[in-house]
Scaffold this active site. Structure first.
Site, PDB file in Angstrom:
ATOM      1  CB  CYS A 132      -0.950  -0.057   1.189  1.00 31.43           C
ATOM      2  SG  CYS A 132      -2.268   1.177   1.190  1.00 31.43           S
ATOM      3  CG  ASP A 202      -5.577  -2.060  -5.649  1.00 28.68           C
ATOM      4  OD1 ASP A 202      -6.324  -1.180  -5.173  1.00 28.68           O
ATOM      5  OD2 ASP A 202      -4.401  -2.216  -5.285  1.00 28.68           O
ATOM      6  CG  HIS A 234      -5.681  -1.770  -1.780  1.00 34.10           C
ATOM      7  ND1 HIS A 234      -4.579  -1.377  -2.498  1.00 34.10           N
ATOM      8  CD2 HIS A 234      -5.549  -1.206  -0.553  1.00 34.10           C
ATOM      9  CE1 HIS A 234      -3.823  -0.591  -1.752  1.00 34.10           C
ATOM     10  NE2 HIS A 234      -4.387  -0.478  -0.557  1.00 34.10           N
TER      11      HIS A 234
END
Length: 290
Positions: A132, A202, A234
């Site tokens: 991330c 994502d 994600h």
């Protein structure tokens, strides 16, 4: 492989401000070999700092023979404790990630690499990984030429220049002169080899964003492997409160990608790299007809 866990506090100075940054350190150990040498790996966390899932990932990497150093990215604003995986924690993490300056992020990298290179068990070769926010920071960390291998998991904000203070998101494919954003500085990252990993599902890095990242890495001439997993969302490697996104099988495949790149670049003694591209033999055979 066994390992120990500790932490060190180092002083950082960025934008005229001095702060103390905690680095969580996971060191492999070989019984009766106190002077064993291992590569170092910077591990950058999500927007929640070094949480349980991040620490578990660090332990896994350390267990394969890497000294893992995980800095607390938000030392500019708070202590080293992780933010909770809830609404307020998410809001706070998202606020701090764009309040913290790119200069401060870069200082964190420098001080963490400096620490690893003074570690008595480090062999002097350094890699970086993260997820991330941390996936972006792992890529950006290669601005430090001491980093030679990067594995980035679903790095956010690269494609739209939205890490650190900014006036607006900008996903233009054109390079912005004098920009400090990672996307515009990719040509400076040639000391490292990259593995970029994304989930097709994502929503943080949409298809056009992934396409832009891939194109800009190719344009910059960076040695890059690019992976997209059809059903991954994600944060698919986060094994806690992942909103149904955690996928252990895809995570296992991705960890093998990490082990291949880090093992080949950081552990294998291959001497200096020959920068002359190898000419590939072209087979004239087409559809079985010479």
């Amino acid at each position: 492989m066994l390992f120990t866990e500790t932490h060190v506090d180092v002083t950082t100075v960025a934008n005229g401000k001095e702060t103390s940054m905690r680095i969580f350190v996971f060191t492999p150990t070989v019984p009766q070999y106190p002077n064993a040498k291992f590569p170092g790996v910077l591990l950058f966390s999500e927007i929640y700092q070094v949480s349980g899932p991040v620490a578990r990932f660090a332990r896994l990497i350390a267990g394969y023979g890497y000294i893992v150093a995980a800095p607390s990215s938000y030392h500019d604003f708070t202590g080293p404790d992780p933010l909770p995986y809830d609404g307020p924690g998410t809001d706070q993490g998202n606020e701090w990630k764009i309040t913290k300056t790119l200069e401060s992020y870069d200082e964190d990298v420098k001080k963490t690499v400096d620490y690893l290179l003074t570690h008595p068990n480090c062999n002097g070769r350094i890699g970086a990984t993260g997820m991330c926010l941390g996936g972006h920071l792992a890529v950006r960390a290669a601005l430090d030429p001491r980093i030679s291998a990067v594995v980035s998991f679903f790095g956010t904000d690269i494609h739209c220049r939205s890490l650190g203070p900014h006036s607006a998101r900008n996903a233009s494919p054109a390079t912005i002169p004098s920009s400090n954003h990672t996307l515009d500085r990719l040509p400076e990252l040639r000391s490292a080899e990259f593995a970029l990993i994304f989930g097709v599902q994502d929503t943080h890095v949409p298809p056009e964003g992934r396409d832009l990242i891939r194109a800009k890495f190719r344009e910059a001439g960076l040695v890059t492997s690019f992976y997209e997993f059809a059903w991954a969302q994600h944060a698919f490697i986060r094994d806690e409160l992942s909103k149904g996104r955690y996928d252990p099988q895809i995570t296992k495949v991705c960890f093998e990608v990490l082990l291949e790149l880090f093992g080949r670049v950081l552990k294998t003694e291959v001497g200096d790299r020959d920068a002359t591209p190898k000419e590939l033999e072209h087979d004239d055979e087409v559809d079985g007809v010479s």
